[in-house]
Design an enzyme around this catalytic site. Structure first.
Site, PDB file in Angstrom:
ATOM      1  N   HIS A  42      -4.676 -20.072  12.224  1.00 15.65           N
ATOM      2  CA  HIS A  42      -5.985 -20.610  11.855  1.00 15.65           C
ATOM      3  C   HIS A  42      -6.785 -19.617  11.018  1.00 15.65           C
ATOM      4  O   HIS A  42      -7.370 -19.981   9.989  1.00 15.65           O
ATOM      5  CB  HIS A  42      -6.794 -20.996  13.093  1.00 15.65           C
ATOM      6  CG  HIS A  42      -8.212 -21.285  12.711  1.00 15.65           C
ATOM      7  ND1 HIS A  42      -8.568 -22.426  12.033  1.00 15.65           N
ATOM      8  CD2 HIS A  42      -9.335 -20.537  12.804  1.00 15.65           C
ATOM      9  CE1 HIS A  42      -9.857 -22.383  11.756  1.00 15.65           C
ATOM     10  NE2 HIS A  42     -10.343 -21.247  12.211  1.00 15.65           N
TER      11      HIS A  42
ATOM     12  N   ASP B 129      -7.443  -7.361   0.952  1.00 12.64           N
ATOM     13  CA  ASP B 129      -6.603  -7.450   2.150  1.00 12.64           C
ATOM     14  C   ASP B 129      -7.452  -6.975   3.316  1.00 12.64           C
ATOM     15  O   ASP B 129      -8.395  -6.191   3.121  1.00 12.64           O
ATOM     16  CB  ASP B 129      -5.357  -6.557   2.061  1.00 12.64           C
ATOM     17  CG  ASP B 129      -5.670  -5.112   2.422  1.00 12.64           C
ATOM     18  OD1 ASP B 129      -6.282  -4.403   1.601  1.00 12.64           O
ATOM     19  OD2 ASP B 129      -5.347  -4.686   3.555  1.00 12.64           O
TER      20      ASP B 129
ATOM     21  N   CYS C 169      -5.324 -26.856   9.671  1.00 10.42           N
ATOM     22  CA  CYS C 169      -4.142 -26.093  10.085  1.00 10.42           C
ATOM     23  C   CYS C 169      -3.548 -26.690  11.362  1.00 10.42           C
ATOM     24  O   CYS C 169      -4.183 -27.492  12.047  1.00 10.42           O
ATOM     25  CB  CYS C 169      -4.474 -24.616  10.267  1.00 10.42           C
ATOM     26  SG  CYS C 169      -5.267 -24.213  11.840  1.00 10.42           S
TER      27      CYS C 169
ATOM     28  N   CYS D 289     -11.021 -27.720   9.468  1.00  7.98           N
ATOM     29  CA  CYS D 289      -9.755 -27.059   9.135  1.00  7.98           C
ATOM     30  C   CYS D 289      -8.589 -27.999   9.425  1.00  7.98           C
ATOM     31  O   CYS D 289      -8.589 -28.727  10.412  1.00  7.98           O
ATOM     32  CB  CYS D 289      -9.618 -25.777   9.953  1.00  7.98           C
ATOM     33  SG  CYS D 289      -8.104 -24.867   9.614  1.00  7.98           S
TER      34      CYS D 289
ATOM     35  N   ASP E 228       0.867  -1.159   0.000  1.00  5.81           N
ATOM     36  CA  ASP E 228       0.000   0.000   0.000  1.00  5.81           C
ATOM     37  C   ASP E 228       0.921   1.232   0.000  1.00  5.81           C
ATOM     38  O   ASP E 228       2.024   1.194   0.542  1.00  5.81           O
ATOM     39  CB  ASP E 228      -0.867  -0.046   1.265  1.00  5.81           C
ATOM     40  CG  ASP E 228      -1.998   0.956   1.207  1.00  5.81           C
ATOM     41  OD1 ASP E 228      -2.059   1.748   0.256  1.00  5.81           O
ATOM     42  OD2 ASP E 228      -2.819   0.937   2.142  1.00  5.81           O
TER      43      ASP E 228
ATOM     44  N   CYS F 114      -5.685 -26.433  14.506  1.00  6.38           N
ATOM     45  CA  CYS F 114      -6.835 -27.343  14.573  1.00  6.38           C
ATOM     46  C   CYS F 114      -6.395 -28.804  14.648  1.00  6.38           C
ATOM     47  O   CYS F 114      -7.089 -29.629  15.234  1.00  6.38           O
ATOM     48  CB  CYS F 114      -7.756 -27.103  13.385  1.00  6.38           C
ATOM     49  SG  CYS F 114      -8.574 -25.493  13.485  1.00  6.38           S
TER      50      CYS F 114
END
Lengths: 403, 403
Positions: free
Chosen positions: B349, B280, B320, B318, B101, B323
């Site tokens: 997560h 974003d 990840c 999930c 940005d 998890c």
């Protein structure tokens, strides 16, 4: 190379493999969650987590066994809750051995909120002021609920200096509490169903003769190992080693010795030379969050402006993720900017450094060259440390948990 | 499945693969550090790090492209330092695409410390009060020094509500600054030697007609993509989408559209339905540190006592590390105890959740079933969210960096 232990080794079995029976020595300590090759360093996971690191990180760093804390876990989230999860291993997802400190030292740091009687330690929680009573029996019950592999008896810890009467009184009480702890522990079961080892704390204040007496009287009890407690609490380093040596000389060679709460990399090497098998200390984790990284050439502080443009890793000889991926300049930027990744990466590096140091020590003992290792590592480490300032004080985690 | 892009696709090439040309659409955006499959979500790494996560974590979460920030990096550690390290990719050890940005929005949040003239934005650093001047040309120079794959032109951002005169004035200045930014960018080189894409920001305040005019005038310029700026800054969600639609209707279909700084999982799905390609938002990262986890059944706050004894993972669907390894009860304990691992695991997560959501959206577009996906995911997510409270406000990272 050392042979693997016989698969029939039951938890509690401690086999000396190499080195002198007294010091330095390489052993195999069997627990319900696997064998620990000693000498070994236990990273401090006070609240059921080594600050910033996952179990996978701890493994990658070479960690065999963790330390956690009875006092902190009994207050939050509570031993009963952890038992309902099948114990601390399941709760925190760490499947290797765990030792818990009994909480005496943490309570000591509460100072005015503590009252010690023969029954136990009455104190107020540092979290909410709630009154609590930790007896020798309750300390063992909590550790049984946690299902840890090695539980430690409750001791009466004191700060030095103290009068001979105070020291004797605390020592005698520790002996009585040890007997109560060990007796009660036999009646308890763990949520895992795995057997638990019980280590007893040897106190004795600043008097070598009392240390030796306490060690001999503790050794007469049926415990699986010994903790040297009440050291590095105000006395000089030279005094610490005199006191430790007085205790270890009175301990049998066939059970492990754990030096509680110290210390620097040099302390660990000096301790191994004196026959210590297990160590824990908050230094590699706490100091990481203050920006200090341990390296083979001594400690550095990543906040130092000298690192602002330095493309080198923290330690060129280290293979951890922090050293493989990032420059000192980037880690300094992260630390100065207050970024979590700085704490995580310096912690990972420091734990890796400690474990690498211990693995090197064990290998040196195995090949009969510990003296050379001790001397060479110390020389190189101190050369740089002298130039850049030392690593600061050692220590155990207090009740407030800055582990 | 979508075909891989031709290997000859040069950076800046944007190919629409599936879906309508307008919306929803699946594209391939080629950059110097690889191809981004759109729609894509960019985790926010304001200070050159996504708080708590390593580059390996970001990859494991399914991240293709990161966002970082010109304003923050120019102040600390400085663009020249990062250039000397070969650019931001080398400095932070992330080898995928990066967008920065331009800093206009962050400076806006400094409020009274800002003075905007035709030359640029004069402001005082939030770190040390040092006076700085960010011109359109300097914004591009900094981003060239950073060597990012996608640089964004400097805009004159304003908060809503604002008078029509203020909005018109800021919009016209943005057009002039965009021309200056794009013209100057052509003269710059990156430390990597790789070409850089240049995205222009479309402003226009709360007036759809002005949004459309600004979009059309920006589209006439030689930029590689468009950013919808100045949205989600005080207007209602309904107004946001009216304004966004007014802009996208006036933009050519063959260049990517990036909706800056929003939003919730539902915002992303709604944006994709309106032809947005890139997003974003600080929500998945910032809210993680406040204890909020996004799940397929809506957001949960891990501090809630309801999770104290819950053995389930954050999200049963999930995969990840958080998890796979940990219960809600353990993560709640870590969060309540203020442990770093809570922030790290909830962040991991949440980023995984966002990336899984986007991958699902792209797959649905590829098979021509986006409407069903959009409807089904939204329904399930909202059902639970209505029961447990919503996900809180969206937003971009301000100058103080709570990304």
């Amino acid at each position: 190379m050392a042979a693997e232990p016989p698969s029939s080794a039951s938890p509690g079995h401690f086999a000396l493999e190499r080195g002198a029976a007294v010091a330095p020595r390489a052993g195999l300590l069997s627990t319900g969650h696997g064998v620990v090759r000693t000498p070994a360093f236990m990273p401090v996971g006070t609240q059921g987590t080594v600050k910033g690191l996952s179990p996978a990180d701890l493994r990658a760093a070479g960690t065999q066994i963790l330390l956690s804390n009875t006092y902190h876990l009994m207050l939050r989230p509570g031993a009963e809750l952890i038992r309902s999860f099948g114990g601390l291993h399941h709760f925190m997802a760490w499947d290797g051995p765990i030792l818990t400190d009994s909480g005496g030292y943490q309570i000591l740091s509460l100072k005015e909120r503590v009252k010690i009687t023969e029954e136990g330690v009455a104190f107020r929680s540092h979290l909410d002021g709630r009154p609590e009573l930790l007896t020798p029996e309750r300390a063992m019950e909590i550790q049984a609920d946690l299902g840890v592999d090695i539980a430690v008896t409750l001791d009466h810890a004191i700060l030095l200096p103290a009068s001979p009467e105070e020291v004797r009184d605390a020592g005698e009480r520790t002996i009585r509490w040890t007997e109560r702890s060990l007796g009660h522990a036999k009646t308890l079961d763990t949520p895992t169903g795995l057997p638990q080892l019980h280590f007893a704390i040897v106190q004795g204040g600043g008097d070598p003769a009392l240390r030796a007496e306490m060690a001999a009287r503790t050794a007469a009890m049926a415990c699986d190992g010994f903790c040297l407690g009440g050291l590095s609490v105000g006395e000089t380093k030279e005094e610490t080693w005199i006191l430790a040596a007085a205790a270890t000389a009175a301990l049998p060679a066939d059970r492990p010795r754990y030096l509680m709460g110290m210390g620097t990399p040099i302390d660990l090497l000096d301790g191994i030379a004196r026959g210590i098998d297990l160590f824990d200390c908050v230094l590699p984790t706490r100091n990481a969050r203050n920006g200090m990284a341990f390296t083979h050439e001594g400690p550095i502080n990543i906040r130092n402006a000298a690192h602002a443009r330095d493309p080198r890793p923290l330690d060129a000889e280290c293979g951890c993720e922090a050293c493989a991926e990032f420059s000192r300049a980037y880690l300094r930027h992260l630390h100065v900017a207050g970024e979590i990744l700085a704490h995580r990466m310096l912690t990972l590096h420091n734990v890796t450094f400690y474990q690498t140091l211990m693995a090197g020590a064990r290998a040196a003992i195995e090949r009969g060259a510990y003296d050379e290792y001790h001397r060479a590592v110390t020389h190189r480490y101190r050369e740089r440390a002298a130039a850049s300032g030392d690593s600061g004080p050692g220590g155990r985690e207090p009740s407030g948990d800055n582990s």
